[in-house]
Design a protein around this motif. Structure first.
Motif, short mmCIF file in Angstrom:
data_model
loop_
_atom_site.label_atom_id
_atom_site.label_comp_id
_atom_site.label_asym_id
_atom_site.label_seq_id
_atom_site.Cartn_x
_atom_site.Cartn_y
_atom_site.Cartn_z
N THR A 31 0.84 -1.19 0.00
CA THR A 31 0.00 0.00 0.00
C THR A 31 0.88 1.25 0.00
O THR A 31 1.69 1.42 0.91
CB THR A 31 -0.91 0.02 1.24
OG1 THR A 31 -1.69 -1.18 1.25
CG2 THR A 31 -1.83 1.23 1.22
N THR A 42 4.54 2.49 5.47
CA THR A 42 5.43 1.36 5.71
C THR A 42 6.74 1.58 4.99
O THR A 42 6.76 1.97 3.82
CB THR A 42 4.81 0.04 5.25
OG1 THR A 42 3.62 -0.21 5.99
CG2 THR A 42 5.76 -1.12 5.46
N THR A 47 5.87 -0.55 10.00
CA THR A 47 4.67 0.20 9.66
C THR A 47 4.38 1.18 10.79
O THR A 47 4.35 0.80 11.96
CB THR A 47 3.46 -0.73 9.46
OG1 THR A 47 3.72 -1.60 8.35
CG2 THR A 47 2.19 0.06 9.18
N GLN A 75 -1.30 -2.91 6.13
CA GLN A 75 0.02 -2.63 5.57
C GLN A 75 1.07 -3.56 6.16
O GLN A 75 2.00 -4.00 5.46
CB GLN A 75 0.40 -1.17 5.80
CG GLN A 75 -0.43 -0.20 4.97
CD GLN A 75 0.19 1.19 4.91
OE1 GLN A 75 1.42 1.34 4.98
NE2 GLN A 75 -0.64 2.21 4.78
#
Length: 258
Positions: A31, A42, A47, A75
């Motif tokens: 993402t 991230t 993250t 994520q």
């Protein structure tokens, strides 16, 4: 078994980036930071979510939303993150107490869907909770809250689950407290028990600008220079730093008063 749902912006009935019906529907591509509209990103196996802090007096209160919690988990799963970090945004220099709450459902998903540790990172201290403890902390429901408070050289960390105080954490916690750059090898953490008894944390280690302290759970610690002078160890001796470390951590005591 957990199903983590997210809205499909395209509305075409097929999740964007889904690899198909196998593997639980995780995204095939990482993402991009900010693509969810939440301040979550991230990089390098970590993250990080940045929820906004609400400040009143010297206290900052931070609440991670369910939406942000879901995005953090998503994520982390997509990118195989080793650490999940909550770094509140907007904490000013006058704050001496920070409370960060995350939904119990988020803690459960971190514990069950990832292998990552949770780090609550504030200007007062970083508190790392191992992955193995997160699912148990989530069992009470509500929210899991981590509070750090600084008073002089002392830092207190507290953990609650659905409002109830936690006295110990499975696997322990790691507290990292900022120190001055001049902190030497004799800098240690002193654990202050409820009855006032002071105990040197022998595994506390001061590095550049911080001291790392392993603890069984919530506690109050004081950061002090516990160096002990020895008449037969000049300050410029090749072994001065090593002697300072082992004597300050009470691993060795010397043979006499001096």
């Amino acid at each position: 078994v957990y199903a983590l749902w997210s809205q499909n912006p395209s509305g075409n009935g097929s999740p964007s980036g889904n690899t198909g019906s196998s593997g639980g529907g995780t995204s095939s591509n990482p993402t991009p930071p900010g693509s969810s509209g939440l301040d979550v990103a991230t990089s390098a196996g970590s993250t990080t979510g940045r929820p906004a802090a609400t400040i009143s007096g010297g206290t900052a209160v931070v609440s991670v939303s369910t939406a942000m919690g879901g995005e953090i988990v998503k994520q982390a799963v997509d990118n195989g993150s080793t650490y999940l970090t909550i770094t509140p945004d907007g904490i000013t220099s006058g704050v001496d107490k920070v409370e960060v709450a995350i939904p119990a459902s988020t803690a459960a998903q971190i514990g069950s869907r990832t292998n990552a540790s949770l780090i609550i990172s504030t200007p007062l201290a970083d508190v790392a909770i191992p992955n193995s403890a997160l699912y148990g902390l989530s069992n009470a429901g509500g929210a899991v809250a981590v509070t750090t408070e600084k008073s002089g050289n002392a830092v207190t960390v507290a953990v609650t689950a659905n409002g109830s105080s936690i006295t110990s954490v499975d696997g322990g916690i790691t507290l990292t407290v900022p120190t001055s750059d001049s902190a030497g090898p004799g800098t240690v953490a002193i654990l202050i028990h409820e009855d006032g008894v002071r105990e040197t944390v022998r595994k506390s280690v001061a590095g550049s600008g911080s001291i790392t302290i392993p603890l069984d759970g919530p506690a109050t610690v004081e950061i002090v220079d516990n160096s002990k002078p020895f008449a037969d160890v000049p300050a410029d001796s090749w072994m001065a730093d090593s002697v300072a470390f082992v004597s300050a951590h009470e691993l060795f005591q010397g043979t006499g008063e001096n």
